[in-house]
Design a protein around this motif. Structure first.
Motif, PDB file in Angstrom:
ATOM      1  N   GLY A 165     -51.455 -51.536 -28.109  1.00  0.00           N
ATOM      2  CA  GLY A 165     -50.143 -50.772 -27.816  1.00  0.00           C
ATOM      3  C   GLY A 165     -50.908 -49.065 -27.711  1.00  0.00           C
ATOM      4  O   GLY A 165     -50.424 -48.461 -26.628  1.00  0.00           O
ATOM      5  N   ALA A 166     -51.673 -48.793 -28.262  1.00  0.00           N
ATOM      6  CA  ALA A 166     -52.179 -47.391 -28.311  1.00  0.00           C
ATOM      7  C   ALA A 166     -52.991 -47.192 -26.852  1.00  0.00           C
ATOM      8  O   ALA A 166     -53.225 -46.184 -26.534  1.00  0.00           O
ATOM      9  CB  ALA A 166     -53.156 -46.949 -29.470  1.00  0.00           C
ATOM     10  N   LEU A 167     -53.819 -48.320 -26.557  1.00  0.00           N
ATOM     11  CA  LEU A 167     -54.649 -48.202 -25.453  1.00  0.00           C
ATOM     12  C   LEU A 167     -53.951 -48.370 -24.005  1.00  0.00           C
ATOM     13  O   LEU A 167     -54.343 -47.899 -23.195  1.00  0.00           O
ATOM     14  CB  LEU A 167     -55.749 -49.386 -25.829  1.00  0.00           C
ATOM     15  N   THR A 168     -52.930 -49.157 -24.230  1.00  0.00           N
ATOM     16  CA  THR A 168     -52.286 -49.492 -22.668  1.00  0.00           C
ATOM     17  C   THR A 168     -50.828 -48.772 -22.616  1.00  0.00           C
ATOM     18  O   THR A 168     -50.305 -48.964 -21.823  1.00  0.00           O
ATOM     19  CB  THR A 168     -52.318 -50.925 -22.603  1.00  0.00           C
ATOM     20  N   ALA A 169     -50.151 -48.507 -23.884  1.00  0.00           N
ATOM     21  CA  ALA A 169     -48.838 -48.106 -23.658  1.00  0.00           C
ATOM     22  C   ALA A 169     -48.850 -46.835 -24.677  1.00  0.00           C
ATOM     23  O   ALA A 169     -49.511 -46.211 -25.180  1.00  0.00           O
ATOM     24  CB  ALA A 169     -47.849 -49.043 -24.195  1.00  0.00           C
ATOM     25  N   MET A 208     -52.451 -44.187 -31.854  1.00  0.00           N
ATOM     26  CA  MET A 208     -53.578 -44.782 -32.557  1.00  0.00           C
ATOM     27  C   MET A 208     -53.347 -44.389 -33.943  1.00  0.00           C
ATOM     28  O   MET A 208     -53.983 -45.280 -34.813  1.00  0.00           O
ATOM     29  CB  MET A 208     -55.000 -44.095 -31.915  1.00  0.00           C
ATOM     30  N   ALA A 209     -53.197 -43.290 -34.531  1.00  0.00           N
ATOM     31  CA  ALA A 209     -53.063 -43.079 -35.904  1.00  0.00           C
ATOM     32  C   ALA A 209     -52.048 -44.143 -36.357  1.00  0.00           C
ATOM     33  O   ALA A 209     -52.082 -44.484 -37.651  1.00  0.00           O
ATOM     34  CB  ALA A 209     -52.343 -41.794 -36.023  1.00  0.00           C
ATOM     35  N   GLY A 210     -51.006 -44.482 -35.864  1.00  0.00           N
ATOM     36  CA  GLY A 210     -50.072 -45.679 -36.428  1.00  0.00           C
ATOM     37  C   GLY A 210     -50.788 -46.849 -36.382  1.00  0.00           C
ATOM     38  O   GLY A 210     -50.506 -47.707 -37.665  1.00  0.00           O
ATOM     39  N   ALA A 211     -51.593 -47.257 -35.573  1.00  0.00           N
ATOM     40  CA  ALA A 211     -52.396 -48.387 -35.765  1.00  0.00           C
ATOM     41  C   ALA A 211     -53.501 -48.492 -36.862  1.00  0.00           C
ATOM     42  O   ALA A 211     -53.510 -49.126 -37.607  1.00  0.00           O
ATOM     43  CB  ALA A 211     -53.300 -48.792 -34.334  1.00  0.00           C
ATOM     44  N   LEU A 212     -53.898 -47.133 -37.144  1.00  0.00           N
ATOM     45  CA  LEU A 212     -54.952 -46.939 -38.246  1.00  0.00           C
ATOM     46  C   LEU A 212     -53.986 -46.858 -39.537  1.00  0.00           C
ATOM     47  O   LEU A 212     -54.671 -47.669 -40.605  1.00  0.00           O
ATOM     48  CB  LEU A 212     -55.551 -45.618 -38.155  1.00  0.00           C
ATOM     49  N   ALA A 213     -52.906 -46.404 -39.641  1.00  0.00           N
ATOM     50  CA  ALA A 213     -52.023 -46.614 -40.973  1.00  0.00           C
ATOM     51  C   ALA A 213     -51.850 -48.089 -40.936  1.00  0.00           C
ATOM     52  O   ALA A 213     -51.854 -48.541 -42.166  1.00  0.00           O
ATOM     53  CB  ALA A 213     -50.662 -45.839 -40.472  1.00  0.00           C
ATOM     54  N   LEU A 214     -51.605 -48.879 -39.969  1.00  0.00           N
ATOM     55  CA  LEU A 214     -51.247 -50.166 -40.374  1.00  0.00           C
ATOM     56  C   LEU A 214     -52.363 -51.179 -40.835  1.00  0.00           C
ATOM     57  O   LEU A 214     -52.202 -51.688 -41.885  1.00  0.00           O
ATOM     58  CB  LEU A 214     -50.696 -50.788 -38.956  1.00  0.00           C
TER      59      LEU A 214
END
Length: 246
Positions: A123-127, A131-137
């Motif tokens: 989602g961070a790469l295509t939408a 990316m910080a949300g992906a890191l938090a997850l």
């Protein structure tokens, strides 16, 4: 790889603790893991899925994906022979050993967690996804995996397995997480149009694990309130991580 490191760290507890994990510590860890996973599902997956749409219909894809995630894990639990961390057997009867069933249960539930991280990164790469949300997850899942790894390796040690074997099985149960994440990333372009469904699907799978596996474990017997306190701490920590990093 971050969630896998969390699993390995938790499995390493077998080198420093006695054969049996103290019941109160197990309840705290289970509750903490539950809180982390619920908060991660809400802030890192469901809310971003809703924000990708516009108006009232925006909630429909996340709702469908969430229910699909629950249904998928329910089906896997039904058709696959396995043993819950607490020792209860489920699924069709088979000749698999108890250790194999226990490892299979963890592997089944780790795969959607890896998918969840992969979906967040995709989602961070295509939408329009942070990316910080992906890191938090990924950090949240890694934190959740620490007690999970310990809860798997310690009973294996108690059954008479060597420390290294118990550690190896516990750590390797998390190898499917980077695999699941990589598969989603390979299909990132293809899943762009269904990203809200995918985010919510991952959330549904994670919430299923909490409701079916973790909460019943720490609610059994006495001092269940210790698990509830752990849940509150885990939820608060993951919420803070997501807000600060997001």
């Amino acid at each position: 790889m971050i969630p896998l490191l969390g699993t390995a760290l938790g499995s390493a507890f077998v080198f420093f603790m006695k054969r049996d994990m103290p019941p109160l510590l197990q309840k705290v860890l289970l509750g903490f893991a539950s809180g982390v996973m619920v908060a991660a599902s809400v802030w890192s997956l469901i809310i971003p899925a809703i924000e990708m749409g516009e108006g009232a219909p925006a909630v429909v894809p996340p709702a469908v994906g969430l229910l699909a995630g629950f249904a998928f894990l329910l089906l896997i639990d039904y058709i696959t022979p396995h043993i819950h961390p607490g020792g209860e057997a489920e699924g069709p009867r088979s000749r698999l050993s108890r250790t194999a069933k226990l490892a299979l249960a963890v592997t089944i539930h780790n795969f959607p967690e890896g998918m969840a991280v992969g979906v967040a990164i995709a989602g961070a790469l295509t939408a329009d996804f942070n990316m910080a949300g992906a890191l938090a997850l990924s950090l949240g899942i890694a934190i959740q995996n620490v007690p999970e790894g310990a809860i798997i390796s310690m009973p294996l040690r108690a059954e008479g397995n060597s420390r290294w074997k118990a550690f190896g099985i516990g750590a390797l149960s998390g190898i499917v997480e980077p695999v699941g994440g990589a598969l989603v990333l390979l299909l990132a372009t293809a899943v762009l149009g269904i990203m809200p469904y995918m985010l919510a699907f991952a959330a549904g799978a994670m919430l299923y694990v909490v409701v079916e596996e973790l909460v019943p474990e720490y609610s059994q017997g006495t001092h269940s309130n210790i698990g509830t306190i752990g849940f509150a701490l885990g939820f608060a920590l993951m919420m803070v991580l997501d807000v600060v990093l997001g």
